[in-house]
Write a protein that holds these residues in place. Structure first.
Motif, PDB file in Angstrom:
ATOM      1  N   GLN A  82       0.836  -1.192   0.000  1.00 55.95           N
ATOM      2  CA  GLN A  82       0.000   0.000   0.000  1.00 55.95           C
ATOM      3  C   GLN A  82       0.884   1.259   0.000  1.00 55.95           C
ATOM      4  N   ALA A  83       0.474   2.222  -0.819  1.00 55.98           N
ATOM      5  CA  ALA A  83       1.241   3.463  -0.915  1.00 55.98           C
ATOM      6  C   ALA A  83       0.968   4.368   0.286  1.00 55.98           C
ATOM      7  N   LEU A  84       1.987   5.119   0.666  1.00 55.63           N
ATOM      8  CA  LEU A  84       1.844   6.193   1.655  1.00 55.63           C
ATOM      9  C   LEU A  84       2.025   7.509   0.902  1.00 55.63           C
ATOM     10  N   ARG A  85       0.974   8.310   0.835  1.00 56.66           N
ATOM     11  CA  ARG A  85       1.004   9.507  -0.012  1.00 56.66           C
ATOM     12  C   ARG A  85       0.966  10.794   0.813  1.00 56.66           C
ATOM     13  N   ASP A  86       1.758  11.739   0.349  1.00 57.02           N
ATOM     14  CA  ASP A  86       1.725  13.127   0.833  1.00 57.02           C
ATOM     15  C   ASP A  86       1.707  13.203   2.366  1.00 57.02           C
ATOM     16  N   PHE A  87       2.621  12.504   2.986  1.00 54.99           N
ATOM     17  CA  PHE A  87       2.719  12.584   4.444  1.00 54.99           C
ATOM     18  C   PHE A  87       3.940  13.446   4.804  1.00 54.99           C
ATOM     19  N   GLU A  88       3.919  13.981   6.006  1.00 54.26           N
ATOM     20  CA  GLU A  88       5.031  14.808   6.485  1.00 54.26           C
ATOM     21  C   GLU A  88       5.857  14.025   7.487  1.00 54.26           C
ATOM     22  N   VAL A  89       7.175  14.208   7.398  1.00 55.63           N
ATOM     23  CA  VAL A  89       8.073  13.508   8.298  1.00 55.63           C
ATOM     24  C   VAL A  89       9.239  14.450   8.617  1.00 55.63           C
ATOM     25  N   ALA A  90       9.761  14.336   9.842  1.00 57.85           N
ATOM     26  CA  ALA A  90      10.916  15.138  10.264  1.00 57.85           C
ATOM     27  C   ALA A  90      12.098  14.202  10.468  1.00 57.85           C
ATOM     28  N   ALA A  91      13.220  14.526   9.828  1.00 53.53           N
ATOM     29  CA  ALA A  91      14.408  13.673   9.923  1.00 53.53           C
ATOM     30  C   ALA A  91      15.657  14.519   9.707  1.00 53.53           C
ATOM     31  N   GLU A  92      16.757  14.072  10.324  1.00 57.83           N
ATOM     32  CA  GLU A  92      18.037  14.780  10.163  1.00 57.83           C
ATOM     33  C   GLU A  92      18.805  14.175   9.000  1.00 57.83           C
ATOM     34  N   VAL A  93      19.278  15.018   8.089  1.00 56.97           N
ATOM     35  CA  VAL A  93      20.051  14.571   6.928  1.00 56.97           C
ATOM     36  C   VAL A  93      21.355  15.360   6.872  1.00 56.97           C
ATOM     37  N   PRO A  94      22.365  14.849   6.144  1.00 58.18           N
ATOM     38  CA  PRO A  94      23.675  15.530   6.104  1.00 58.18           C
ATOM     39  C   PRO A  94      23.634  16.958   5.569  1.00 58.18           C
ATOM     40  N   SER A  95      22.638  17.283   4.748  1.00 57.57           N
ATOM     41  CA  SER A  95      22.599  18.650   4.206  1.00 57.57           C
ATOM     42  C   SER A  95      22.292  19.672   5.282  1.00 57.57           C
ATOM     43  N   LEU A  96      21.608  19.264   6.361  1.00 60.38           N
ATOM     44  CA  LEU A  96      21.319  20.167   7.476  1.00 60.38           C
ATOM     45  C   LEU A  96      21.683  19.448   8.772  1.00 60.38           C
ATOM     46  N   GLU A 102      12.142  19.212   7.692  1.00 55.37           N
ATOM     47  CA  GLU A 102      10.745  18.868   7.424  1.00 55.37           C
ATOM     48  C   GLU A 102      10.621  18.436   5.961  1.00 55.37           C
ATOM     49  N   TRP A 103      10.046  17.207   5.758  1.00 57.35           N
ATOM     50  CA  TRP A 103       9.911  16.646   4.420  1.00 57.35           C
ATOM     51  C   TRP A 103       8.426  16.414   4.098  1.00 57.35           C
ATOM     52  N   LEU A 104       8.070  16.595   2.848  1.00 58.95           N
ATOM     53  CA  LEU A 104       6.784  16.149   2.310  1.00 58.95           C
ATOM     54  C   LEU A 104       7.094  14.990   1.377  1.00 58.95           C
ATOM     55  N   ALA A 105       6.562  13.782   1.693  1.00 58.89           N
ATOM     56  CA  ALA A 105       6.998  12.583   0.976  1.00 58.89           C
ATOM     57  C   ALA A 105       5.812  11.719   0.579  1.00 58.89           C
ATOM     58  N   SER A 106       6.081  10.871  -0.443  1.00 61.61           N
ATOM     59  CA  SER A 106       5.166   9.798  -0.848  1.00 61.61           C
ATOM     60  C   SER A 106       6.007   8.564  -1.123  1.00 61.61           C
ATOM     61  N   TYR A 107       5.585   7.401  -0.580  1.00 62.48           N
ATOM     62  CA  TYR A 107       6.265   6.137  -0.820  1.00 62.48           C
ATOM     63  C   TYR A 107       5.307   5.246  -1.609  1.00 62.48           C
TER      64      TYR A 107
END
Length: 605
Positions: A82-96, A102-107
């Motif tokens: 099942q797809a996960l659409r247009d959800f928001e997630v907070a995560a630390e990445v090397p660019s910051l 804060e990310w807006l993502a769809s899997y």
């Protein structure tokens, strides 16, 4: 922009075109082990890791700080299909690093031909980076506005058909208008140009020609606040984008009212000189480097018993008795090699020869005119019996020369300031390397302009106090290279008076300090390191002074030696030291320390 896909029917082969395109959204394909198989440039840059460093590695390996938040969601898509659409997630990445993005993502699940879920298509947009980019752009725009508003020049931005879009503070304040009042008007309909229909018509044509690629320049009179008038040096030039298309027009102007007044004052001074020359009670003649008389006044004609027309074109040696002629020819040749204001008869009495063959004792004053066409000398000739009257004439001639030299320094300073402004405008849209080179050139020009400015301000053209000159020069370098940054401290320890240097050596000395200080700013503290640059000046025993530029940075590399290498600044250092009669020493311990031992002998106390 979103990527639409039917769940379970998306094949990996169909994604290559998407990953090669410049989509405004991050895309990645993960396999069943959550390893990156494909990723586009946008998502790689948002993560802060290159595309190649993603491929073949797991999410936990690439984004260890974010794995705890992302892996459960990705595993859910793999397990359920099942797809996960247009959800928001907070995560630390090397660019910051060190903060949650804060990310807006769809899997979206990826299925093979049998319908089995074999991977996940990731769509992601880093909103934190977007907001930071928007903030940086806003700050950049605000900084550009502050830079434009700090210019004394009049600068604007037009559409190709002449509609005013932007103007800096200088023309708005001078014209007594606000940007809102003039924005959107054709530039020829703005208050500045409304006083003269002929100027308006010329500007319409200039806009049309500039839109075709021409750069036009003209002196014009425009209206300012209070219905006053100002003469400006006006220029309009096209602005092109990377493809060469003209997108805007850039009008600019410089107030030349003061320059016109200076030119008028110079013309008045020249007229006064002419009247003095013609009305002088002592003989005066203009002699070229061959010793031929080019101009003679009436007093000189009467003194020698010739008509003025007869003297013009005559060799000056013909006015010297035969017994002194050979010596006079030698003296004149030697003088023309190194012309200077002086009295040829300072230690001996000279005699002149009248037309009738009689001799009389004379005193001759020589005043070189180096700006004329070829070397020329103004000779003042007087009978010894009229010594006092001749001396008064010489003093007046010296006063005139001082006024002219003072005006020259003022004009040179103004012209150098114009060059600095033009370099600033030239570098505005140039490549970073070109901007750096232009900024270095601006610093060199400013160091020379400062010398002329201080000579003009203090009214003493013979010598300059080295301490105050270095103090003001370092202030210019601080504002040019450091701005509001506090990472590098520039300390200046110089005496207010007591160390005077002649103008001929002040310029190479200032350029040398400019090269040393700017080199420390640019290379001594890489990677945003903090540090200190110290400029000091002190008198040594005898007629010597020690000028030091010391930084506590990483030090000059061993392979770099003054006078060698590709760096223009390093190439200039030995030459500049030689020109200011100084010895340059470089120490590389605890940073870089440059010692300049300046010979002050011959400088007025």
């Amino acid at each position: 922009m979103a990527v639409e896909s039917r769940e379970g029917e998306l094949h990996l082969a169909s994604l290559h075109a998407l990953f090669a395109s410049e989509l405004p959204v991050g895309l990645a394909v993960l396999d069943e082990e959550l390893r990156y198989r494909h990723i586009n440039t946008m998502l790689a840059e948002a993560n802060g890791v290159s595309v190649q460093q993603h491929l073949g590695r797991t999410v936990r390996e690439v984004l260890p700080a974010a794995a705890a938040s992302l892996e459960p969601l990705l595993q859910e898509v793999l397990n359920t299909g099942q797809a996960l659409r247009d959800f928001e997630v907070a995560a630390e990445v090397p660019s910051l690093p060190g903060e949650l993005s804060e990310w807006l993502a769809s899997y979206l699940p990826i299925a093979d031909g049998a319908g089995r879920v074999v991977g996940v298509l990731v769509q992601a947009l880093n909103r934190s980076l977007e907001r930071r980019a928007e903030r940086i752009k806003l700050e950049s725009d605000q900084q550009l506005r502050r830079v434009l508003d700090s210019l004394f020049m009049f600068v604007g931005v037009l559409t190709p058909d002449g509609v005013l879009l932007e103007a800096n503070r200088a023309p708005l304040e001078a014209g007594g208008v606000t940007l809102e009042q003039v924005r959107g008007l054709y530039v020829w309909d703005t208050p500045w140009w409304s006083a003269d229909a002929a100027n308006q018509e010329w500007l319409r044509g200039a806009v049309a020609r500039a839109a075709q690629g021409e750069t036009l320049r003209r002196d014009v009179v425009v209206r300012m606040a209070g219905d006053t008038r100002m003469e400006i040096d006006f220029m309009i030039a096209p602005l092109r984008d990377d493809s060469g298309r003209i997108t805007h027009l850039i009008p600019s102007g410089i107030d030349i009212s003061a320059r016109r007044a200076s030119e008028a004052a110079l013309q008045t001074s020249e007229d006064r000189f002419r009247r003095v020359f013609e009305g002088a009670t002592v003989g005066m003649g203009l002699v070229d480097q061959r010793g031929v008389i080019q101009l003679a006044n009436e007093s000189m004609a009467q003194l020698f018993g010739y008509a003025r027309a007869e003297l013009v074109g005559m060799e000056v040696h013909q006015l010297v008795p035969q017994r002194q002629r050979e010596q006079h020819v030698s003296h004149l040749k030697q003088y023309m090699r190194e012309p200077a204001l002086r009295y040829m008869a300072k230690r001996q009495e000279l005699y002149a020869l009248r037309r009738d063959g009689s001799e009389f004792a004379v005193e001759i004053g020589l005043n070189p005119l180096p700006e004329s066409a070829g070397q020329q000398v103004l000779a003042t000739i007087s009978d010894v019996t009229e010594r006092r009257a001749a001396q008064a004439q010489i003093e007046r001639a010296l006063v005139e020369k001082t006024v002219l030299l003072n005006e020259v320094h003022h004009r040179v300073k103004n012209n150098l300031q114009v060059i600095t402004s033009l370099l600033n405008l030239q570098g505005r849209n140039a490549e970073p390397a070109v901007q750096q080179a232009l900024r270095d050139s601006q610093s060199r020009v400013r160091s020379m302009a400062l010398m002329h400015q201080m000579l003009f301000e203090r009214g003493d053209l013979s010598a300059l106090e080295l301490g105050p000159y270095l103090q003001r020069l370092c202030g210019l370098l601080r504002s040019t290279y450091l701005g509001e940054s506090n990472s590098i401290a520039l300390l200046v320890d110089v005496p207010e008076q007591g160390l005077r240097i002649d103008p001929q050596r002040a310029i190479p000395c200032g350029l040398l300090v400019t090269e040393l200080v700017t080199n420390a700013f640019k290379h001594a503290f890489p990677g945003g390191r903090t540090g200190r640059v110290h400029v000091s000046l002190q008198r040594l025993a005898g007629e010597r002074a020690l000028l030091e530029v010391h930084d506590d940075g990483i030090g000059l590399p061993p392979e770099q030696t003054p006078g060698q290498g590709r760096s223009l600044g390093l190439q200039l250092l030995p030459l500049l030291a030689e020109q200011c009669r100084a010895t340059l020493e470089i120490e590389r311990a605890a940073g870089t320390r440059a010692r300049l031992f300046v010979d002050m002998e011959g400088t007025a106390p």
